[in-house]
Each structure stands twice: as structure tokens, then as C-alpha cells.
Write an enzyme that holds these catalytic residues in place. Structure first.
Site, short mmCIF file in Angstrom:
data_model
loop_
_atom_site.label_atom_id
_atom_site.label_comp_id
_atom_site.label_asym_id
_atom_site.label_seq_id
_atom_site.Cartn_x
_atom_site.Cartn_y
_atom_site.Cartn_z
N CYS A 51 0.83 -1.21 0.00
CA CYS A 51 0.00 0.00 0.00
C CYS A 51 0.87 1.26 0.00
O CYS A 51 0.41 2.34 -0.37
CB CYS A 51 -0.95 0.00 1.20
SG CYS A 51 -0.13 -0.29 2.75
N HIS A 64 19.02 -0.02 -1.81
CA HIS A 64 17.65 0.40 -1.53
C HIS A 64 16.79 -0.80 -1.13
O HIS A 64 16.02 -0.72 -0.16
CB HIS A 64 17.05 1.09 -2.75
CG HIS A 64 15.65 1.55 -2.53
ND1 HIS A 64 15.34 2.78 -1.96
CD2 HIS A 64 14.45 0.96 -2.79
CE1 HIS A 64 14.03 2.91 -1.87
NE2 HIS A 64 13.47 1.83 -2.38
#
Lengths: 277, 438
Positions: free
Chosen positions: B65, B113
Site C-alpha cells: 500500500c 535500496h
């Protein structure tokens, strides 16, 4: 100087230093949560306790009597008993968060013992008497349990205050829950009270037999009875649900203060026939 | 086979070629993120389309989300970028091409990352643990579809290792940082076992719902709700089947048996008063009581907090607790970054080995050839009984001479700079025409 004397001489310095290092180790676990401290604290404590046991055995072998004939020796036995009680509690509960506080208390007792050390303790024929030895053992066990109770009482009060005030400080999140601290404190108080009751009963029986009447007026005896009453009252009030955890914790701390006063001040300045310890 | 990171000069790179195109809660608003969020079925279809393109060797999608990120191993960087951009983002939301909506990272930065994402450093709530499960699902999906190959599989493993270590070796995920978990945390600091606690909820609104979710997830023993509107309480209980509903008027009586009371109504006047709490405590001696007042204005009289063994916490107190925990998590970030760099180092060392192995094999083969040729010429000058010893001696010499260079080529001792493979080829005159051993 025999090897035994050399060993005992070294222990006067080594034991408090060793306990201090263990306390620092537990401190890094409590305050900083360093990974190495998670692995090192328990083995370090057990090693020092074994060393301490060796010291007490050596003292017994050297002077041929139970090593509690002086205040210094009694404090050392007390420190050992507290360390053993804590090691058992830690092992049973798998909980090390209170280690810093308990081992620090052990360090203080052991340091006092070293500072009050006398080169040659008096020979006490008294300590060869099994009834008297039982009395002393039970008394020291009782004191050790009260010391542990006071330690948990202290921690209970600190956490209680932080939770009450909504201040999430040093103790919050790092200790067992309040209910667990209270239970540990009460458990230790109960053991201490039973042990001290046993010690007093055995002592009274023996004193009456040896000294007849009059022994009860000794200041040390009177002070111990007062301390015993304080602990009894705390347990009774708790049982009757008149006192909550906080009041019991305060009483346990006051009780420890009374014990230390009895061991240090009353012994030196006021004791009559009980002046040996 | 994964494309190795050789540039046009034949020299090696520290990192494999990687491309990350993504968006998260920092770069785009919720409504945009919702449009480029992929459920499992959609993610499957997308990955299959991506891997069908010749410019993409491997692909993996992490979609939650709060983020959608596609990791690819490109065969052609620019084309792979356009493909990822079009298929993953622009097809669903053309606005994603606006400046600042997307971020693009390559090679080592892309790898770092992903490790940071799995470790919780990039989450909306720092250190949140759910992301580990989401990365694991993404890895499992790519593996099942065959869209992840040698490099991405290894990278995903490295990210999960970093995430696991971050949570085990630091406090990045510890301490409650939401209202619900703050209530759980407070209760855990007071009561022996949450499973034995009876929690009374006053109010059945959104806040109560959040708190109930956290309490049930953490195994609370018994949950009771009282709400002024019975119908609302019933709807609440329907959502949480383990919750028992009591009449609102029975709340005072229930205080005597509750260990935790959480009040979150919009009432203008307090619902719980000091004397009521006092009476409740008389019915539950020696047992503490935790009162959590999430109402504004207060639902519980402040006087209740002054009673022995009663702990009253209002919304400010919980906010203070959450901020304290967030601050502690932020203090753990350098420790987690160190873990990430370590895991990245292991990944790079692995990749280095992938590249270096053929070269090491050629070096050893050449050394062995030289040894055999020289020994063959020299053996005639030595008595036959010494030939076996000479054989052993020369083998041992070659092995010892090549041991350190081989280890360095494999990237051991990551703190030192790694030698360029082309320099090694030149120094040892390794024939470029000779086919590399697999």
C-alpha cells in the site's frame, strides 16, 4: 605465608572487583542492550559465584570454623547468598533485566566486607556448636532473602512511579512487569521471614539453654525482633489486603536498612552478649 | 545465465547491472499509489510480460500500500527503463511521469535500496515489521514464475538477511509506535500476561477498532465492549467475534473485573469517575488497574489516576510514549545501515566470485601447463626416485603462489580495493581467445 593465605589475601581485592565487573556487564545489557552482554552476563556471574564459594571454603579451611564470625565475614556470606539467590531466580525465570541492580547490591556488600576485613578473625568456640551454626545459617539466609526483596522492592517502586506519572524513563520497558516484580519481592520476603523466624527460634532456644534469662535484653536481639516484626507486619498487611505493592516495597526497603544498621552500627556500638556478630 | 557486469573495456564492476523504478509514500499520494498497486494475480501477469521483453533478463515486483517498486536486471539499460516505466506505471497512471513521482536507481544504489526496504528503513513507520513478509512474498512469486534469476534471487536473499539481522541486532522494530500497540505495551509493563487480562472498551468507534485489533493480535484474554448505542456495539462485536457486548449502564460494575479500561467516546462529560474507580479497586485488592483515556474531552476523571495501584494514561501520555519509541528507533538507524553495508558487501563478494571464477580457472590452468612443461624438461637431470617428490613440490609451489591472488580475485578482504580483472589478464598474459571454463 601459605598458599591459602595468599589466596585469601588476593580474594579481598579480587572478589569485589570481579562483582563490579559483572555488575558493569549487566549494566551494559540493561542500559545499552549490547549483544556481547547478552552472552557474557550469566557465565560471568556463575564464574564469580564459584570463585566466591572457593573463597568461603578456603576461609573455613583456614580458620576451622564457619566463616561468619565477624561482620566482614557475615557480609561476604550475605553477598554470596544474594548472588546465589539471584542466579537461581535468573535461571528459573530466564530474566536478566534485574541483574544490574542485584549484582550491584552484591558488589556493595562484598566491598563492605573487604573494607571491614580483619587480618585474623577471633576463634569462636561458639561456632563449633551445631545449633548455633544452624542459627547463623538461617539468619544469613533470611538476610539474603530480605536483601533480594529490597532489590525487587526498589525496582518495583521505580517502575511504579514512572508508570504512575506517565514518564517513560530508565526503567520503563526494561524490567519485568510490575506484577512480576511484586511477586518476586513477596516471594523473597516470605522466604526471608520464615528463615529469620527459624533463626530466632533456634537462637532463643540455644540462648535460654546457655545463658538463662536476660539474653533478650541485648540491643542486637531487640533490634532483630523489631526488624522481624516489621517484616511480619508487611506480610500480614499484604495478606489482609490492606497494603498494596507500593507499601510492601517501601517496607522491604526499610527492612533492609534496619538489617544493615543492625549488622554495622548496632553490632559495633550497642551489642551486649550478641556482640560477636 | 545472468549478464555479467563487464563494461566495454572488459573491466569488471563492483555491482551487477540492476535497475529499480519505483514510487513510495514520499513521492506520490495515496490515490496514485493505489492505482499502481498490484495484487498477486496482477503482479504475476505483469512479471510475465516484463520477462518476455528481450531487454530484461530478470524481474521482481515489490508492491504494497505504500510502495510499488520493480527491480530488473537489464540487458539494455535504456530500453529496460522505458519498458518498466510503461508497463508498471504509465499504463495505469499517466501522471506517474510527472517529475518527482518516481525514483530510479541503478546497480549498487538499487541493491542498497532493496536491503533498506526489507530492513524497514524506508517504511512510513520506521522499522515496521510487515515489509519483511511482503518482500518475502515478492521473492517467492518471482521465483515461482521464474522471473528472478541468479542475481535477483541472491539479492532478495541478501535483503531478507539484512532485514532479519536488523531486527535481531538492533531495536529498529521495538517499542509501540501506534495507539493500539501503545496500549498493549503499557499493559505488558504492568500485568504478568496479557492473555490473562480482561479489557473493557468504552466506545465502539474507529479508535476502539484500532485498539481492539492490536489487543486481539497480541493475544488479549477477554475483550468486552460497552457503547451508548447498542446497535453500534453489536456491529463492533460482529466485526470482532471474540468481543462480548455489555449494556452501557453496566460499565461501572464491569470496572471491578476489568484489568484494562480503554475509553474512546465523544462524550462531553466523563463516563468514569474517581469514586467509581475507588469502589472497583476495593473489589479487586492487590490487582493493578490500567485506565487509558483516548477521549477528547476526557472520558475518565483525572482524580481516578491518584488512586493507589491505578494507572491513568490519557492521549498525551500515549503520544509521548510513541514519540519516545520513534526517537529510539531513529537512533538505531546507523546500526541498521551498518548491517546493510555488511550484507551488501557479502552480495558484492558473491557477485565478484561469479565473475572471477572463470578467470581463476584459466590462471590455474596456465600455471599447471607451465609447471608440466618445465618439469618435463628438467626431470631427466634428476634420479627417478626423486620424480614423485619433484612432482609434489612443484604442485605445492604453484598452489601456494596462486592462493593469495585467487582469494583476492574472489573478493575476500572486502575492505581492500579489488583488482581489475583486465589487469590480471594482462599481467598473466591470459589468452582472451581461449574459451572460458564454465
Amino acid at each position: 605465608m601459605t598458599p591459602l593465605d595468599t589466596f585469601l589475601g588476593a580474594m579481598v581485592v579480587l572478589l569485589p572487583v570481579a562483582y563490579l565487573l559483572v555488575a558493569v556487564d549487566y549494566g551494559t545489557l540493561f542500559f545499552a542492550g549490547l549483544p556481547f552482554a547478552r552472552r557474557s552476563t550469566t557465565p560471568a556471574l556463575r564464574s564469580v559465584v564459584l570463585l566466591h564459594l572457593a573463597d568461603l571454603v578456603a576461609l573455613t579451611m583456614r580458620w576451622h570454623q564457619f566463616p561468619a564470625v565477624t561482620v566482614s565475614q557475615a557480609l561476604s556470606v550475605l553477598a554470596f547468598a544474594v548472588a546465589v539467590v539471584y542466579a537461581i531466580v535468573e535461571s528459573h525465570g530466564r530474566e536478566r533485566s534485574t541483574g544490574f541492580w542485584m549484582v550491584s547490591m552484591v558488589f556493595v556488600f562484598q566491598l563492605l566486607s573487604s573494607l571491614l576485613q580483619r587480618p585474623e578473625p577471633p576463634k569462636r568456640e561458639l561456632f563449633h556448636n551445631p545449633i548455633f551454626a544452624t542459627h547463623v545459617s538461617l539468619a544469613l539466609l533470611g538476610y539474603a532473602a530480605f536483601a533480594v526483596a529490597a532489590g525487587y522492592g526498589f525496582l518495583f517502586l521505580r517502575l511504579y512511579r514512572e508508570l504512575k506519572a506517565g514518564r517513560f524513563g530508565t526503567f520503563y520497558g526494561k524490567l519485568p512487569p510490575l506484577e512480576v516484580l511484586e511477586r518476586m519481592m513477596l516471594g523473597a520476603l516470605t522466604v526471608g521471614f520464615l528463615a529469620l523466624t527459624g533463626a530466632a527460634s533456634v537462637g532463643a532456644f540455644w540462648a535460654q539453654h546457655v545463658f538463662g534469662d536476660g539474653w533478650i535484653r541485648d540491643p542486637k536481639i531487640l533490634f532483630t525482633i523489631a526488624t522481624w516484626c516489621l517484616y511480619g507486619l508487611a506480610l500480614l498487611m499484604r495478606r489482609l489486603r490492606q497494603w498494596q505493592g507500593r507499601q510492601t516495597a517501601v517496607a522491604s526497603l526499610a527492612g533492609l536498612g534496619a538489617i544493615l544498621f543492625s549488622l554495622l552500627a548496632v553490632n559495633f556500638f550497642f551489642a551486649d552478649f550478641h556482640g560477636f556478630l | 545465465m545472468a549478464r555479467l557486469g563487464l563494461d566495454s573495456g572488459g573491466s569488471s564492476r563492483q555491482d551487477p547491472a540492476l535497475l529499480l523504478v519505483g514510487t513510495d509514500h514520499r513521492s506520490s499520494p495515496l490515490e496514485l499509489r493505489e492505482r499502481v498497486s498490484y495484487k498477486e494475480e496482477d503482479a504475476e501477469e505483469l512479471l510475465v510480460h516484463l520477462i518476455a521483453r528481450p531487454e530484461i533478463a530478470e524481474a521482481c515486483l515489490v508492491s504494497t500500500c505504500n510502495r510499488t517498486e520493480v527491480y530488473v536486471q537489464p540487458r539494455a539499460d535504456e530500453q529496460a527503463y522505458r519498458t518498466a516505466l510503461d508497463l508498471v506505471f504509465l499504463k495505469r497512471a499517466a501522471e506517474m511521469e510527472q517529475p518527482g513521482r518516481l525514483f530510479v536507481l541503478r546497480d549498487g544504489a538499487a541493491a542498497r535500496h532493496l536491503l533498506a526496504v526489507a530492513s524497514g528503513l524506508e517504511s512510513m513507520v520506521l522499522g515496521e515489521p510487515e515489509i519483511m513478509g511482503q518482500v518475502k512474498q515478492a521473492a517467492a512469486l518471482a521465483d515461482a514464475l521464474g522471473t528472478s534469476g541468479t542475481v535477483l534471487r541472491r539479492l532478495l536473499r541478501a535483503s531478507l538477511a539484512a532485514g532479519k539481522r536488523a531486527r535481531a541486532e538492533s531495536a529498529i522494530s521495538s517499542g509501540a509506535v501506534s495507539l493500539g500497540y501503545a496500549v498493549v505495551e503499557l499493559a505488558r509493563n504492568i500485568f504478568t500476561r496479557l492473555e490473562e487480562c480482561h479489557v473493557l472498551l468504552l466506545g465502539a468507534g474507529e479508535t476502539a477498532r484500532l485498539v481492539a485489533t492490536s489487543l486481539i493480535e497480541r493475544g488479549t484474554g477477554r475483550l468486552t465492549v460497552a457503547n451508548r448505542t447498542a446497535a453500534r456495539a453489536e456491529r463492533f462485536a460482529a466485526e470482532f467475534p471474540s468481543v462480548q457486548v455489555i449494556p452501557f449502564e453496566a460499565r461501572t460494575e464491569a470496572l471491578g473485573s476489568a484489568d484494562v479500561v480503554v475509553a474512546s467516546t465523544g462524550a462531553e462529560e466523563p463516563l468514569v469517575h474517581g469514586p467509581e474507580v475507588d469502589q472497583a479497586m476495593a473489589r479487586r485488592p492487590n490487582r493493578p488497574l490500567l485506565l487509558v483515556d483516548l477521549g477528547v474531552p476526557r472520558n475518565i476523571e483525572a482524580a481516578a489516576g491518584r488512586i493507589e495501584n491505578v494507572f491513568l494514561h490519557a492521549i498525551d501520555s500515549l503520544d509521548h510514549l510513541i514519540q519516545r519509541n520513534l526517537k529510539r528507533r531513529r537512533e538505531e538507524v546507523p546500526k541498521v545501515e551498518e548491517i546493510i553495508e555488511q550484507e551488501l558487501g557479502y552480495f558484492r563478494a558473491w557477485y565478484r566470485g561469479l565473475e572471477a571464477e572463470p578467470l581463476i580457472a584459466r590462471l590455474q590452468k596456465q600455471a599447471e601447463r607451465i609447471r608440466r612443461d618445465e618439469l618435463a624438461g628438467a626431470l631427466a637431470r634428476f634420479p627417478p626416485e626423486t620424480h614423485e617428490d619433484l612432482e609434489r613440490l612443484t604442485r605445492s609451489l604453484i598452489k601456494k603462489i596462486l592462493h593469495h591472488p585467487s582469494a583476492r580475485l574472489r573478493g575476500k578482504g572486502a575492505e581492500e580495493s579489488l583488482p581489475r580483472l583486465d589487469l590480471v589478464r594482462e599481467l598473466f598474459h591470459l589468452d582472451d581467445d581461449e574459451p572460458e571454463e564454465p
